[in-house]
Scaffold this active site. Structure first.
Site, PDB file in Angstrom:
ATOM      1  N   GLY A   1       3.061   1.917  11.018  1.00 62.94           N
ATOM      2  CA  GLY A   1       4.049   2.981  10.880  1.00 62.94           C
ATOM      3  C   GLY A   1       4.737   3.377  12.165  1.00 62.94           C
TER       4      GLY A   1
ATOM      5  N   GLU B   1      -6.788   4.262   8.327  1.00 60.55           N
ATOM      6  CA  GLU B   1      -6.613   5.683   8.015  1.00 60.55           C
ATOM      7  C   GLU B   1      -7.855   6.261   7.351  1.00 60.55           C
ATOM      8  OE1 GLU B   1      -1.848   4.901   7.671  1.00 60.55           O
ATOM      9  OE2 GLU B   1      -3.017   5.183   5.830  1.00 60.55           O
TER      10      GLU B   1
ATOM     11  N   SER C   1       3.908  -2.390  10.516  1.00 61.44           N
ATOM     12  CA  SER C   1       5.361  -2.388  10.725  1.00 61.44           C
ATOM     13  C   SER C   1       6.021  -3.699  10.300  1.00 61.44           C
ATOM     14  CB  SER C   1       5.701  -2.064  12.189  1.00 61.44           C
ATOM     15  OG  SER C   1       5.262  -0.760  12.529  1.00 61.44           O
TER      16      SER C   1
ATOM     17  N   LYS D   1      -0.014   4.250  -0.201  1.00 59.83           N
ATOM     18  CA  LYS D   1      -0.678   5.386   0.455  1.00 59.83           C
ATOM     19  C   LYS D   1      -0.488   6.654  -0.385  1.00 59.83           C
ATOM     20  CE  LYS D   1      -0.218   3.080   4.894  1.00 59.83           C
ATOM     21  NZ  LYS D   1      -0.024   3.195   6.349  1.00 59.83           N
TER      22      LYS D   1
ATOM     23  N   ASN E   1       0.856  -1.185   0.000  1.00 60.11           N
ATOM     24  CA  ASN E   1       0.000   0.000   0.000  1.00 60.11           C
ATOM     25  C   ASN E   1       0.895   1.239   0.000  1.00 60.11           C
ATOM     26  OD1 ASN E   1      -1.911   1.997   0.403  1.00 60.11           O
ATOM     27  ND2 ASN E   1      -2.418   1.377   2.495  1.00 60.11           N
TER      28      ASN E   1
ATOM     29  N   HIS F   1      -9.411   0.716   5.375  1.00 59.91           N
ATOM     30  CA  HIS F   1      -8.136   0.911   6.066  1.00 59.91           C
ATOM     31  C   HIS F   1      -8.351   1.845   7.253  1.00 59.91           C
ATOM     32  CE1 HIS F   1      -3.970   2.106   6.811  1.00 59.91           C
ATOM     33  NE2 HIS F   1      -3.605   1.036   6.132  1.00 59.91           N
TER      34      HIS F   1
ATOM     35  N   GLU G   1      -4.814  -5.288  10.672  1.00 61.62           N
ATOM     36  CA  GLU G   1      -3.805  -4.273  10.948  1.00 61.62           C
ATOM     37  C   GLU G   1      -4.116  -3.576  12.264  1.00 61.62           C
ATOM     38  OE1 GLU G   1      -1.780  -2.621   7.067  1.00 61.62           O
ATOM     39  OE2 GLU G   1      -3.742  -1.723   7.332  1.00 61.62           O
TER      40      GLU G   1
END
Length: 248
Positions: free
Chosen positions: A169, A95, A208, A11, A9, A93, A163
């Site tokens: 991250g 986000e 990660s 992003k 991904n 996702h 996730e």
């Protein structure tokens, strides 16, 4: 056993010059022993699809609208992704859920739209740090799974990506036992709801993942691959993850 999948991904990263990384990936992995998927920003989707045409690398979008067309400024439909050469789309996702207020019902509607356009939906689920510390991980993930995946999910049209939000991250990774507990629970719920199809739906881990920890993560029960963020931007880093996956 489901065929393993390494999904990247990108992003909101990448311009035309970034496609050199795709060329490097193609050169290094012409016949990988696992499936490879790259999801670039929409501005690169068609160009990346052209680059990988005829190879074993698939391309997908990072989101889609529930409608096929209409007055939705800035959005992209599942049909547009397919027309641009995409075969997959990431949906739900964390986000998107956090930044755009997307709930399970909207993710489910987008998943149905993706299926209607012939795309494979990569549906994301995962808990926040507060939810994990409160001991609610399984309940939260189970609720997202039930609400975000419509009836009709099959091994051919759906991938699930677990996730944990707090690991994306940050460099933090759940223990292998913690990853396994969630993946085993997801598998049990998929199998219970969808029968044999649920047995074959791939479950990816994301958060990660990097070359240095990929092999141990891929050895965990019911981990069928990874959804990778930053480490998918460079061919060398993503290649290390692909290598670990095909040897899992």
């Amino acid at each position: 056993m489901p065929r393993k999948l390494a999904a990247g991904n990108w992003k909101m990263n990448g311009i035309g010059a970034s496609l050199v990384e795709v060329e490097a990936l193609l050169a290094a992995w012409p016949n990988a022993g696992c499936d490879i998927l790259l999801c670039p920003p929409a501005t690169l989707l068609s160009r990346m699809a052209e680059r990988v045409s005829g190879s074993s690398i698939a391309v997908g979008g990072q989101d889609c609208h529930v409608a096929a067309s209409g007055a939705h400024t800035g959005d992209i439909s599942a049909d547009m992704i397919a027309e641009a050469g995409g075969s997959h789309v990431i949906l739900g996702h964390s986000e998107r859920r956090a930044d755009h207020g997307e709930d399970d019902a909207l993710v489910a509607a987008k998943t149905a739209a993706a299926w209607g356009a012939g795309l494979i939906a990569v549906v994301c689920v995962g808990e926040t740090l507060d939810e994990r510390e409160a001991g609610r991980t399984i309940d939260v993930v189970a609720g997202q799974l039930a609400g975000s995946v419509p009836d009709g999910a099959t091994a051919a049209n759906t991938v699930i990506a677990y996730e944990p939000v707090w690991a994306i991250g940050t460099g933090k990774v759940p223990t292998l036992d913690e990853i396994g507990a969630v993946h085993d629970d997801i598998r049990a719920r998929l199998s219970d709801r969808f029968g044999a199809e649920g047995d074959g739906i791939r479950i990816l881990y994301g958060g990660s993942v990097k070359p240095s920890n990929a092999a141990e993560i891929f050895a965990v029960s019911n981990v069928d691959g990874a959804l990778v963020g930053g480490a998918s931007l460079k061919a060398d880093d993503f290649g290390g993850i692909i290598s670990a996956l095909q040897n899992a």
